[in-house]
Design an enzyme around this catalytic site. Structure first.
Site, PDB file in Angstrom:
ATOM      1  N   HIS A   7      43.591 -47.643 -35.575  1.00 41.59           N
ATOM      2  CA  HIS A   7      43.961 -47.347 -36.946  1.00 41.59           C
ATOM      3  C   HIS A   7      45.411 -47.681 -37.255  1.00 41.59           C
ATOM      4  O   HIS A   7      46.089 -47.781 -36.556  1.00 41.59           O
ATOM      5  CB  HIS A   7      43.250 -46.009 -37.419  1.00 41.59           C
ATOM      6  CG  HIS A   7      44.108 -45.077 -36.919  1.00 41.59           C
ATOM      7  ND1 HIS A   7      43.721 -44.239 -35.836  1.00 41.59           N
ATOM      8  CD2 HIS A   7      45.254 -44.319 -37.186  1.00 41.59           C
ATOM      9  CE1 HIS A   7      44.207 -43.261 -35.667  1.00 41.59           C
ATOM     10  NE2 HIS A   7      45.266 -43.215 -36.414  1.00 41.59           N
ATOM     11  N   HIS A  79      51.965 -44.624 -38.952  1.00 42.61           N
ATOM     12  CA  HIS A  79      51.886 -44.950 -37.733  1.00 42.61           C
ATOM     13  C   HIS A  79      50.697 -45.941 -37.301  1.00 42.61           C
ATOM     14  O   HIS A  79      49.909 -46.181 -38.305  1.00 42.61           O
ATOM     15  CB  HIS A  79      51.671 -43.789 -36.610  1.00 42.61           C
ATOM     16  CG  HIS A  79      50.414 -42.858 -36.812  1.00 42.61           C
ATOM     17  ND1 HIS A  79      50.359 -41.799 -37.625  1.00 42.61           N
ATOM     18  CD2 HIS A  79      49.146 -43.145 -36.289  1.00 42.61           C
ATOM     19  CE1 HIS A  79      48.823 -41.412 -37.608  1.00 42.61           C
ATOM     20  NE2 HIS A  79      48.387 -42.081 -36.634  1.00 42.61           N
ATOM     21  N   GLU A 130      50.763 -44.229 -31.907  1.00 41.81           N
ATOM     22  CA  GLU A 130      49.840 -43.250 -30.960  1.00 41.81           C
ATOM     23  C   GLU A 130      48.840 -44.089 -30.277  1.00 41.81           C
ATOM     24  O   GLU A 130      48.336 -45.073 -30.482  1.00 41.81           O
ATOM     25  CB  GLU A 130      48.741 -42.748 -32.176  1.00 41.81           C
ATOM     26  CG  GLU A 130      47.846 -41.825 -31.940  1.00 41.81           C
ATOM     27  CD  GLU A 130      46.896 -41.119 -33.010  1.00 41.81           C
ATOM     28  OE1 GLU A 130      47.208 -41.666 -33.967  1.00 41.81           O
ATOM     29  OE2 GLU A 130      46.070 -40.019 -32.722  1.00 41.81           O
TER      30      GLU A 130
END
Lengths: 134, 134
Positions: A7, A79, A130
């Site tokens: 994502h 992010h 991430e």
């Protein structure tokens, strides 16, 4: 090592307004809001055919996105999250290369119920990365 | 209306160093650099299984990412690009909703040889949005 883009996360000050924008103006499918008190955010997902966009609104005190929104009050891309097969092997490889893993360096269970780590944006061209175990 | 996430673009000050980072540290497949003088950038793509990351380095004077890098010298996430089936229909729908299309409002041929438009980040939670006709 990195696999799918799981994502892209966008921090927003008003999740209701952002949901309407993506649903009505951009014509996307948006999931209902889900409070994640353990992560200090309320989340909706914009479901695209190949990945998803995560809209994050601060929840409670000490939200991890509060400082970001204080600096960028209208929001912004927060992010990107890449999937990895083995998060501990990924962490060890990254640390050996000199990249900094945020926090204790031990994976935490993320908002999707899977182990995650965050990498220092200064080591990745200003991009908070991430990693999530697939 | 919006379909696949075509790419996430990250502006970087040094494409060689960024290529090495994504290839060697993150273990990704990175394409050779391609100069796009008409767009004021040199580009590499990080090919992920479901989408791609576009790394952009300024090329020549008046690069559209020069101001961004002046503000964020180590780089950062610059924009996201969504695919649409019909870019003129998308533009008209967006303009009718009050969203601002950058430039003249006419699609230009983007770095991938397809018609593109950019939407004002102030209308999309601080996120620069590119639309590309699929």
């Amino acid at each position: 090592m990195i696999g799918r883009l799981n994502h892209v996360a966008i921090a927003v000050p008003d999740l209701g307004a952002a949901t309407a924008l993506y649903r009505d103006t951009l014509g996307a499918t948006v999931t209902p809001p889900k409070a994640e008190p353990d992560h200090g955010v309320t989340v909706v997902f914009i479901e695209l055919p190949n990945t998803k966009i995560e809209l994050l609104e601060p929840l409670g005190e000490n939200s991890p996105i509060a400082a970001f929104l204080a600096k960028s009050p209208s929001g912004g891309i927060h992010h990107v999250c890449y999937e990895v097969d083995d998060i501990l092997a990924a962490r060890d490889r990254l640390k050996a290369s000199g990249a900094r893993v945020l926090g204790t360096g031990e994976p935490k269970i993320g908002a999707h119920g899977k182990p995650v780590l965050f990498l220092h944006p200064k080591d990745f061209n200003g991009t908070l990365v991430e990693l999530e175990q697939a």
